[in-house]
Design an enzyme around this catalytic site. Structure first.
Site, PDB file in Angstrom:
ATOM      1  N   ASP A  26       0.840  -1.193   0.000  1.00 45.10           N
ATOM      2  CA  ASP A  26       0.000   0.000   0.000  1.00 45.10           C
ATOM      3  C   ASP A  26       0.875   1.243   0.000  1.00 45.10           C
ATOM      4  O   ASP A  26       1.853   1.332   0.735  1.00 45.10           O
ATOM      5  CB  ASP A  26      -0.916  -0.010   1.234  1.00 45.10           C
ATOM      6  CG  ASP A  26      -2.008   1.047   1.112  1.00 45.10           C
ATOM      7  OD1 ASP A  26      -2.490   1.269  -0.016  1.00 45.10           O
ATOM      8  OD2 ASP A  26      -2.374   1.640   2.145  1.00 45.10           O
ATOM      9  N   HIS A  53      -4.213  14.101   0.820  1.00 46.29           N
ATOM     10  CA  HIS A  53      -4.361  13.206   1.972  1.00 46.29           C
ATOM     11  C   HIS A  53      -3.129  13.289   2.872  1.00 46.29           C
ATOM     12  O   HIS A  53      -3.251  13.451   4.095  1.00 46.29           O
ATOM     13  CB  HIS A  53      -4.566  11.769   1.490  1.00 46.29           C
ATOM     14  CG  HIS A  53      -4.523  10.742   2.586  1.00 46.29           C
ATOM     15  ND1 HIS A  53      -5.546  10.593   3.494  1.00 46.29           N
ATOM     16  CD2 HIS A  53      -3.582   9.826   2.923  1.00 46.29           C
ATOM     17  CE1 HIS A  53      -5.227   9.623   4.349  1.00 46.29           C
ATOM     18  NE2 HIS A  53      -4.041   9.144   4.024  1.00 46.29           N
ATOM     19  N   ARG A  87       1.436  16.227  12.797  1.00 48.46           N
ATOM     20  CA  ARG A  87       2.738  16.871  13.007  1.00 48.46           C
ATOM     21  C   ARG A  87       2.691  18.395  12.932  1.00 48.46           C
ATOM     22  O   ARG A  87       3.695  19.057  13.111  1.00 48.46           O
ATOM     23  CB  ARG A  87       3.752  16.360  11.968  1.00 48.46           C
ATOM     24  CG  ARG A  87       4.235  14.939  12.208  1.00 48.46           C
ATOM     25  CD  ARG A  87       5.244  14.507  11.160  1.00 48.46           C
ATOM     26  NE  ARG A  87       4.648  14.494   9.824  1.00 48.46           N
ATOM     27  CZ  ARG A  87       3.964  13.463   9.333  1.00 48.46           C
ATOM     28  NH1 ARG A  87       3.823  12.375  10.025  1.00 48.46           N
ATOM     29  NH2 ARG A  87       3.428  13.537   8.120  1.00 48.46           N
ATOM     30  N   GLU A  99      -9.197   4.152  -2.351  1.00 48.50           N
ATOM     31  CA  GLU A  99      -8.001   3.977  -3.176  1.00 48.50           C
ATOM     32  C   GLU A  99      -8.345   3.250  -4.469  1.00 48.50           C
ATOM     33  O   GLU A  99      -9.394   2.617  -4.586  1.00 48.50           O
ATOM     34  CB  GLU A  99      -6.935   3.152  -2.430  1.00 48.50           C
ATOM     35  CG  GLU A  99      -6.531   3.731  -1.080  1.00 48.50           C
ATOM     36  CD  GLU A  99      -5.279   3.085  -0.489  1.00 48.50           C
ATOM     37  OE1 GLU A  99      -4.492   2.472  -1.254  1.00 48.50           O
ATOM     38  OE2 GLU A  99      -5.099   3.190   0.737  1.00 48.50           O
ATOM     39  N   ASP A 145      -8.982   0.509   1.792  1.00 40.32           N
ATOM     40  CA  ASP A 145      -7.955   0.121   2.766  1.00 40.32           C
ATOM     41  C   ASP A 145      -8.443   0.511   4.158  1.00 40.32           C
ATOM     42  O   ASP A 145      -8.001   1.494   4.743  1.00 40.32           O
ATOM     43  CB  ASP A 145      -6.640   0.832   2.402  1.00 40.32           C
ATOM     44  CG  ASP A 145      -5.514   0.485   3.357  1.00 40.32           C
ATOM     45  OD1 ASP A 145      -5.489  -0.651   3.840  1.00 40.32           O
ATOM     46  OD2 ASP A 145      -4.661   1.362   3.610  1.00 40.32           O
ATOM     47  N   ARG A 172      -7.781   3.809  13.187  1.00 38.64           N
ATOM     48  CA  ARG A 172      -6.936   4.985  13.457  1.00 38.64           C
ATOM     49  C   ARG A 172      -6.336   5.002  14.854  1.00 38.64           C
ATOM     50  O   ARG A 172      -5.211   5.482  15.039  1.00 38.64           O
ATOM     51  CB  ARG A 172      -7.746   6.265  13.245  1.00 38.64           C
ATOM     52  CG  ARG A 172      -8.272   6.462  11.844  1.00 38.64           C
ATOM     53  CD  ARG A 172      -7.158   6.509  10.828  1.00 38.64           C
ATOM     54  NE  ARG A 172      -7.703   6.689   9.476  1.00 38.64           N
ATOM     55  CZ  ARG A 172      -7.008   6.484   8.366  1.00 38.64           C
ATOM     56  NH1 ARG A 172      -5.732   6.097   8.440  1.00 38.64           N
ATOM     57  NH2 ARG A 172      -7.566   6.657   7.193  1.00 38.64           N
ATOM     58  N   GLN A 202      -3.607   2.494  14.938  1.00 43.14           N
ATOM     59  CA  GLN A 202      -2.526   3.047  14.112  1.00 43.14           C
ATOM     60  C   GLN A 202      -1.720   4.099  14.878  1.00 43.14           C
ATOM     61  O   GLN A 202      -0.491   4.105  14.845  1.00 43.14           O
ATOM     62  CB  GLN A 202      -3.124   3.651  12.841  1.00 43.14           C
ATOM     63  CG  GLN A 202      -2.100   4.149  11.832  1.00 43.14           C
ATOM     64  CD  GLN A 202      -2.766   4.698  10.560  1.00 43.14           C
ATOM     65  OE1 GLN A 202      -3.993   4.714  10.444  1.00 43.14           O
ATOM     66  NE2 GLN A 202      -1.959   5.135   9.613  1.00 43.14           N
ATOM     67  N   TYR A 226       2.276   3.061  15.145  1.00 49.55           N
ATOM     68  CA  TYR A 226       2.879   3.289  13.833  1.00 49.55           C
ATOM     69  C   TYR A 226       4.339   3.734  13.832  1.00 49.55           C
ATOM     70  O   TYR A 226       5.017   3.628  12.806  1.00 49.55           O
ATOM     71  CB  TYR A 226       2.026   4.247  12.994  1.00 49.55           C
ATOM     72  CG  TYR A 226       2.319   5.718  13.145  1.00 49.55           C
ATOM     73  CD1 TYR A 226       3.024   6.401  12.151  1.00 49.55           C
ATOM     74  CD2 TYR A 226       1.874   6.438  14.252  1.00 49.55           C
ATOM     75  CE1 TYR A 226       3.279   7.764  12.268  1.00 49.55           C
ATOM     76  CE2 TYR A 226       2.126   7.781  14.369  1.00 49.55           C
ATOM     77  CZ  TYR A 226       2.824   8.444  13.383  1.00 49.55           C
ATOM     78  OH  TYR A 226       3.083   9.782  13.493  1.00 49.55           O
ATOM     79  N   LYS A 255      -4.052  -1.977   9.780  1.00 47.16           N
ATOM     80  CA  LYS A 255      -4.447  -2.135   8.385  1.00 47.16           C
ATOM     81  C   LYS A 255      -4.579  -3.599   7.989  1.00 47.16           C
ATOM     82  O   LYS A 255      -4.883  -3.897   6.842  1.00 47.16           O
ATOM     83  CB  LYS A 255      -3.375  -1.505   7.483  1.00 47.16           C
ATOM     84  CG  LYS A 255      -3.007  -0.074   7.821  1.00 47.16           C
ATOM     85  CD  LYS A 255      -3.909   0.891   7.119  1.00 47.16           C
ATOM     86  CE  LYS A 255      -3.330   2.305   7.182  1.00 47.16           C
ATOM     87  NZ  LYS A 255      -4.138   3.225   6.377  1.00 47.16           N
ATOM     88  N   THR A 286      -8.976  -5.597   3.706  1.00 43.71           N
ATOM     89  CA  THR A 286      -8.856  -4.683   2.575  1.00 43.71           C
ATOM     90  C   THR A 286      -9.837  -5.193   1.529  1.00 43.71           C
ATOM     91  O   THR A 286      -9.796  -6.372   1.178  1.00 43.71           O
ATOM     92  CB  THR A 286      -7.429  -4.694   1.987  1.00 43.71           C
ATOM     93  OG1 THR A 286      -6.490  -4.367   3.018  1.00 43.71           O
ATOM     94  CG2 THR A 286      -7.297  -3.704   0.841  1.00 43.71           C
ATOM     95  N   THR A 333      -4.557   6.844  -0.264  1.00 40.85           N
ATOM     96  CA  THR A 333      -5.873   7.479  -0.164  1.00 40.85           C
ATOM     97  C   THR A 333      -5.994   8.642  -1.135  1.00 40.85           C
ATOM     98  O   THR A 333      -5.085   9.468  -1.248  1.00 40.85           O
ATOM     99  CB  THR A 333      -6.112   7.984   1.271  1.00 40.85           C
ATOM    100  OG1 THR A 333      -5.879   6.908   2.160  1.00 40.85           O
ATOM    101  CG2 THR A 333      -7.523   8.500   1.446  1.00 40.85           C
ATOM    102  N   GLU A 379     -10.009  12.570   7.596  1.00 41.60           N
ATOM    103  CA  GLU A 379      -9.886  13.912   7.012  1.00 41.60           C
ATOM    104  C   GLU A 379     -11.231  14.632   6.968  1.00 41.60           C
ATOM    105  O   GLU A 379     -11.315  15.820   7.239  1.00 41.60           O
ATOM    106  CB  GLU A 379      -9.352  13.812   5.579  1.00 41.60           C
ATOM    107  CG  GLU A 379      -7.962  13.247   5.437  1.00 41.60           C
ATOM    108  CD  GLU A 379      -7.649  12.996   3.972  1.00 41.60           C
ATOM    109  OE1 GLU A 379      -7.786  11.838   3.542  1.00 41.60           O
ATOM    110  OE2 GLU A 379      -7.304  13.959   3.254  1.00 41.60           O
TER     111      GLU A 379
HETATM  112 CA    CA Z   1      -3.865   3.255   2.584  1.00 44.98          CA
END
Ligand code: CA
Length: 423
Positions: free
Chosen positions: A131, A138, A147, A206, A238, A242, A245, A249, A258, A262, A354, A368
């Protein structure tokens, strides 16, 4: 180029997503659950195993390729075989074409089946699933949330198609329901993590590129060669946890967040059907390194939408965007993948990343759209959502709008079942 007319009337209807111009490949399941490769035409499917058995189509290999419940053997034959079979099918299904099928009532009975009467299976055996993260809007939105605005795009993003190796084992065909994942969760105010059902279950809109022919270990491929290796494209969701993640991550990227599901569309639209809709990637802020430079347009103009339906309620379209928003094409991603020596194989699946437009209602993930849950969306059913709830069904759709015809992928849908009780 306009509509190519078929003697199957439903294929010529303005609203059909499967005109003769499309001829997407899939695998349908018979009453006993046995799969057979097929193409979609109008509201029908054509059983390719029957046509091959009767000698009406020949992919050119030593052995039959449509007598197995997946497309991999056909995909492995390469672009000349794909073109040959597509041309032959077009002739057999065209108005005024070869009447070897249309004029043979026994064969018609055996090979032509109403789509409404069959279930679709996985179209191909997924080799490996990679992926990517190639949508600039995105990546920017997620970067701002995680960030801050100054560091939204990581410094490598404009130079390298960022990706990670996902799980092929849980790539499923549209219509496969699955359970909300359990995982480790740790909120910003929690001292230690806990284990339980994901509370921030999300989607990612996606496209998936399906690798038809592979490359050898240690042998890089050019972007042009990579494009020729791609058999076709599917819609791909996908699904993403969250909260799982966010905790897991760093530093190696998503893992369990993930790996639980899928979903891909039942139909693989061959590259030949998408040719009239080719378009270019955007202007580059930095010139790409030579091995990533494209010899021509490598994206496609595909309108995309996401619909969300709560249990027992009508759906609401929550996002509309276009595949042409991507910064990197699948051919570039494939060339990048092979550039270090990674062997690529028939059936490998590359997720685009995405796909989000600039506007709020063009974003391809709830993360988002709702800005990490701060801005809930209202559904036409009267409910609101930040992330997905149990019983929710999400459907992705894609359409290339031609002059008097539409190329579609079929619905890419999945429903969220409650989390499995953990012992
Ligand atoms: Ca993805």
């Amino acid at each position: 180029m306009g509509l190519n007319k078929s003697w199957i009337e439903s294929a010529n209807a303005a609203e059909s997503q499967f005109p003769l111009n499309n001829l997407p490949y899939g695998v349908f399941l018979d009453e006993d659950g046995a799969g057979s490769p097929c193409v979609a035409i109008g509201d029908m499917i054509v059983d390719l195993g029957v046509l091959e058995d009767e000698g009406l189509i020949d992919a050119g290999g030593e052995d039959p390729v449509f007598d197995v419940p997946f497309l991999n053997e056909f995909m492995d034959l390469g672009k000349d075989a794909w073109a040959e079979v597509r041309a032959r099918l077009t002739d057999l299904l065209a108005e005024g074409g070869d009447d070897a099928l249309s004029g043979n009532s026994d064969l018609l009975e055996a090979a032509l089946i109403a789509q409404a009467d069959v279930q679709m299976g996985m179209p191909f055996v997924v080799g490996e699933y990679t992926d990517f993260y190639a949508g600039r809007n995105h990546a920017t939105n997620v970067g701002i949330m995680f960030r801050g605005k100054e560091n939204a795009l990581p410094p490598n993003w404009l130079h390298i198609p960022i990706g990670y190796n996902g799980r092929a084992s849980t790539v499923v065909v549209s219509g496969t329901d699955f359970h909300r994942p359990n995982g480790q969760l740790k909120g910003p105010n929690d001292a230690v993590p806990s284990f339980g059902p994901c509370k921030r279950l999300d989607i990612e809109l996606e496209m998936g590129a399906v690798v038809g022919t592979g490359s050898a270990m240690g042998k890089p491929v050019s972007v042009a060669e990579a494009d020729e290796m791609i058999f076709g494209y599917v819609l791909l969701n996908d699904w993403s946890a969250r909260d799982i993640q966010a905790w897991e991550y760093q530093p190696l990227g998503p893992f369990q967040a993930k790996a639980f599901a899928t979903t891909i569309s039942p139909w693989v639209v061959p590259k030949a059907a998408l040719e009239p809709f080719r378009c270019s990637t955007p202007e580059r802020e930095f010139e790409l390194l030579p091995y990533l430079q494209e010899p021509g347009p490598m994206l496609y103009n595909i309108d995309l939408e996401v619909a969300l339906a709560p249990e027992g309620k009508d759906e609401t379209v929550i996002s509309r965007t276009n595949y042409n928003e991507m910064y990197y094409s699948s051919a570039q991603q494939l060339a990048h993948h092979a550039s270090g020596g990674c062997e690529m194989s028939t059936g490998d699946l590359l997720g685009s990343g995405t796909i989000s437009g600039v506007e709020k209602d063009q974003r391809g993930a709830l993360l988002e759209i709702t800005w990490a849950g701060a801005e809930p969306i209202e559904l036409e059913s009267g409910e609101s959502r930040t992330f997905l709830e149990d019983g929710d069904t999400v459907t992705l759709r894609g359409a290339c709008k031609g002059d008097g015809f539409t190329i579609g992928f079929g619905d890419c849908t999945g429903k969220i079942l409650p989390a499995v009780k953990f012992p």
